[in-house]
Write a protein that holds these residues in place. Structure first.
Motif, PDB file in Angstrom:
ATOM      1  N   LYS A   1       0.852  -1.181   0.000  1.00  0.00           N
ATOM      2  CA  LYS A   1       0.000   0.000   0.000  1.00  0.00           C
ATOM      3  C   LYS A   1       0.897   1.242   0.000  1.00  0.00           C
ATOM      4  O   LYS A   1       1.846   1.318   0.767  1.00  0.00           O
ATOM      5  CB  LYS A   1      -0.862  -0.007   1.266  1.00  0.00           C
ATOM      6  N   PRO A   2       0.610   2.214  -0.852  1.00  0.00           N
ATOM      7  CA  PRO A   2       1.421   3.440  -0.827  1.00  0.00           C
ATOM      8  C   PRO A   2       1.013   4.339   0.341  1.00  0.00           C
ATOM      9  O   PRO A   2      -0.153   4.386   0.721  1.00  0.00           O
ATOM     10  CB  PRO A   2       1.096   4.110  -2.163  1.00  0.00           C
ATOM     11  N   TYR A   3       1.989   5.021   0.903  1.00  0.00           N
ATOM     12  CA  TYR A   3       1.727   5.979   1.980  1.00  0.00           C
ATOM     13  C   TYR A   3       2.201   7.353   1.523  1.00  0.00           C
ATOM     14  O   TYR A   3       3.252   7.476   0.897  1.00  0.00           O
ATOM     15  CB  TYR A   3       2.450   5.579   3.275  1.00  0.00           C
ATOM     16  N   SER A   4       1.438   8.383   1.832  1.00  0.00           N
ATOM     17  CA  SER A   4       1.746   9.740   1.381  1.00  0.00           C
ATOM     18  C   SER A   4       2.779  10.430   2.264  1.00  0.00           C
ATOM     19  O   SER A   4       3.418  11.390   1.844  1.00  0.00           O
ATOM     20  CB  SER A   4       0.476  10.593   1.371  1.00  0.00           C
ATOM     21  N   GLY A   5       2.933   9.959   3.492  1.00  0.00           N
ATOM     22  CA  GLY A   5       3.818  10.641   4.430  1.00  0.00           C
ATOM     23  C   GLY A   5       3.099  11.725   5.211  1.00  0.00           C
ATOM     24  O   GLY A   5       3.709  12.480   5.961  1.00  0.00           O
ATOM     25  N   LYS A   6       1.787  11.800   5.040  1.00  0.00           N
ATOM     26  CA  LYS A   6       0.990  12.798   5.753  1.00  0.00           C
ATOM     27  C   LYS A   6      -0.151  12.107   6.493  1.00  0.00           C
ATOM     28  O   LYS A   6      -0.761  11.182   5.977  1.00  0.00           O
ATOM     29  CB  LYS A   6       0.364  13.801   4.776  1.00  0.00           C
ATOM     30  N   PHE A   7      -0.404  12.560   7.723  1.00  0.00           N
ATOM     31  CA  PHE A   7      -1.591  12.131   8.450  1.00  0.00           C
ATOM     32  C   PHE A   7      -1.915  13.186   9.498  1.00  0.00           C
ATOM     33  O   PHE A   7      -1.043  13.929   9.930  1.00  0.00           O
ATOM     34  CB  PHE A   7      -1.420  10.737   9.081  1.00  0.00           C
ATOM     35  N   ASN A   8      -3.165  13.261   9.871  1.00  0.00           N
ATOM     36  CA  ASN A   8      -3.612  14.242  10.862  1.00  0.00           C
ATOM     37  C   ASN A   8      -3.736  13.574  12.216  1.00  0.00           C
ATOM     38  O   ASN A   8      -4.201  12.449  12.323  1.00  0.00           O
ATOM     39  CB  ASN A   8      -4.983  14.823  10.474  1.00  0.00           C
ATOM     40  N   VAL A   9      -3.327  14.303  13.229  1.00  0.00           N
ATOM     41  CA  VAL A   9      -3.455  13.820  14.596  1.00  0.00           C
ATOM     42  C   VAL A   9      -4.221  14.870  15.387  1.00  0.00           C
ATOM     43  O   VAL A   9      -3.870  16.045  15.362  1.00  0.00           O
ATOM     44  CB  VAL A   9      -2.062  13.598  15.239  1.00  0.00           C
ATOM     45  N   ARG A  10      -5.265  14.438  16.073  1.00  0.00           N
ATOM     46  CA  ARG A  10      -6.034  15.363  16.902  1.00  0.00           C
ATOM     47  C   ARG A  10      -5.620  15.192  18.348  1.00  0.00           C
ATOM     48  O   ARG A  10      -5.606  14.071  18.867  1.00  0.00           O
ATOM     49  CB  ARG A  10      -7.523  15.089  16.742  1.00  0.00           C
ATOM     50  N   VAL A  11      -5.252  16.285  18.981  1.00  0.00           N
ATOM     51  CA  VAL A  11      -4.857  16.277  20.391  1.00  0.00           C
ATOM     52  C   VAL A  11      -5.563  17.440  21.079  1.00  0.00           C
ATOM     53  O   VAL A  11      -5.974  18.404  20.423  1.00  0.00           O
ATOM     54  CB  VAL A  11      -3.325  16.398  20.567  1.00  0.00           C
ATOM     55  N   PRO A  12      -5.691  17.382  22.388  1.00  0.00           N
ATOM     56  CA  PRO A  12      -6.284  18.510  23.109  1.00  0.00           C
ATOM     57  C   PRO A  12      -5.429  19.769  22.924  1.00  0.00           C
ATOM     58  O   PRO A  12      -4.203  19.680  22.782  1.00  0.00           O
ATOM     59  CB  PRO A  12      -6.274  18.059  24.570  1.00  0.00           C
ATOM     60  N   PRO A  13      -6.053  20.956  22.916  1.00  0.00           N
ATOM     61  CA  PRO A  13      -5.311  22.203  22.703  1.00  0.00           C
ATOM     62  C   PRO A  13      -4.145  22.404  23.663  1.00  0.00           C
ATOM     63  O   PRO A  13      -3.083  22.879  23.258  1.00  0.00           O
ATOM     64  CB  PRO A  13      -6.377  23.287  22.894  1.00  0.00           C
ATOM     65  N   ASP A  14      -4.316  22.032  24.939  1.00  0.00           N
ATOM     66  CA  ASP A  14      -3.212  22.229  25.881  1.00  0.00           C
ATOM     67  C   ASP A  14      -2.021  21.324  25.562  1.00  0.00           C
ATOM     68  O   ASP A  14      -0.867  21.730  25.694  1.00  0.00           O
ATOM     69  CB  ASP A  14      -3.674  22.046  27.326  1.00  0.00           C
ATOM     70  N   LEU A  15      -2.278  20.117  25.087  1.00  0.00           N
ATOM     71  CA  LEU A  15      -1.188  19.237  24.664  1.00  0.00           C
ATOM     72  C   LEU A  15      -0.509  19.795  23.419  1.00  0.00           C
ATOM     73  O   LEU A  15       0.718  19.775  23.317  1.00  0.00           O
ATOM     74  CB  LEU A  15      -1.706  17.816  24.413  1.00  0.00           C
ATOM     75  N   HIS A  16      -1.297  20.304  22.480  1.00  0.00           N
ATOM     76  CA  HIS A  16      -0.752  20.922  21.271  1.00  0.00           C
ATOM     77  C   HIS A  16       0.215  22.039  21.655  1.00  0.00           C
ATOM     78  O   HIS A  16       1.333  22.141  21.118  1.00  0.00           O
ATOM     79  CB  HIS A  16      -1.899  21.451  20.408  1.00  0.00           C
ATOM     80  N   ALA A  17      -0.191  22.884  22.603  1.00  0.00           N
ATOM     81  CA  ALA A  17       0.667  23.985  23.059  1.00  0.00           C
ATOM     82  C   ALA A  17       1.948  23.447  23.685  1.00  0.00           C
ATOM     83  O   ALA A  17       3.045  23.932  23.385  1.00  0.00           O
ATOM     84  CB  ALA A  17      -0.088  24.867  24.053  1.00  0.00           C
ATOM     85  N   ASP A  18       1.828  22.444  24.545  1.00  0.00           N
ATOM     86  CA  ASP A  18       3.012  21.862  25.184  1.00  0.00           C
ATOM     87  C   ASP A  18       3.960  21.260  24.148  1.00  0.00           C
ATOM     88  O   ASP A  18       5.186  21.394  24.264  1.00  0.00           O
ATOM     89  CB  ASP A  18       2.612  20.783  26.192  1.00  0.00           C
ATOM     90  N   LEU A  19       3.427  20.599  23.144  1.00  0.00           N
ATOM     91  CA  LEU A  19       4.255  20.007  22.093  1.00  0.00           C
ATOM     92  C   LEU A  19       4.996  21.088  21.308  1.00  0.00           C
ATOM     93  O   LEU A  19       6.193  20.946  21.018  1.00  0.00           O
ATOM     94  CB  LEU A  19       3.401  19.158  21.143  1.00  0.00           C
ATOM     95  N   ALA A  20       4.284  22.139  20.950  1.00  0.00           N
ATOM     96  CA  ALA A  20       4.901  23.235  20.197  1.00  0.00           C
ATOM     97  C   ALA A  20       6.012  23.899  21.004  1.00  0.00           C
ATOM     98  O   ALA A  20       7.086  24.215  20.464  1.00  0.00           O
ATOM     99  CB  ALA A  20       3.840  24.257  19.792  1.00  0.00           C
ATOM    100  N   ILE A  21       5.788  24.084  22.300  1.00  0.00           N
ATOM    101  CA  ILE A  21       6.798  24.700  23.170  1.00  0.00           C
ATOM    102  C   ILE A  21       8.023  23.788  23.288  1.00  0.00           C
ATOM    103  O   ILE A  21       9.167  24.235  23.191  1.00  0.00           O
ATOM    104  CB  ILE A  21       6.198  25.019  24.555  1.00  0.00           C
ATOM    105  N   THR A  22       7.786  22.506  23.465  1.00  0.00           N
ATOM    106  CA  THR A  22       8.888  21.553  23.587  1.00  0.00           C
ATOM    107  C   THR A  22       9.709  21.508  22.297  1.00  0.00           C
ATOM    108  O   THR A  22      10.944  21.512  22.336  1.00  0.00           O
ATOM    109  CB  THR A  22       8.358  20.148  23.927  1.00  0.00           C
TER     110      THR A  22
END
Length: 111
Positions: free
Chosen positions: A68-89
């Protein structure tokens, strides 16, 4: 890695099925299904090789690419506070969020 088996460069996920008292292997990343069953690991490898051979022969007959071919892209949904922590890290490590996440995911599958 546990619960994973490589057979001729193709990856299978292995699970125990208590209802039938057998190990079940299922190849992943294929353009179709290929699974196999056995009571022990040695036999599981044999059955996996046999199942993969049949699958690849069918693909060749039908002119289908086995993987199966893979595009190398996928979406991940996380809570906004986790998103902020990930971006800061990521920023603290001098990386883009995408690059940082890719590094973390790579480490997770390798080790």
């Amino acid at each position: 890695m546990m619960n994973r088996m490589d057979i001729d460069g193709y990856q299978a996920v292995i699970r125990y099925d208590p209802e039938i008292d057998l190990f079940r292997g299922e190849f992943v990343g294929l353009n179709g299904g290929a699974d196999f069953y056995a009571a022990d690991i040695a036999r599981l490898k044999q059955e996996g090789a046999r199942s993969l051979k049949v699958f690849l022969e069918m693909c060749a007959e039908d002119g289908v690419e086995p993987r199966k071919p893979y595009s190398g892209k996928f979406n991940v949904r996380v809570p906004p506070d986790l998103h902020a922590d990930l971006a800061i890290t990521a920023a603290a490590e001098g990386k883009s969020l995408n690059h940082w996440i890719a590094d973390v995911l790579k480490q997770a599958v390798q080790g």
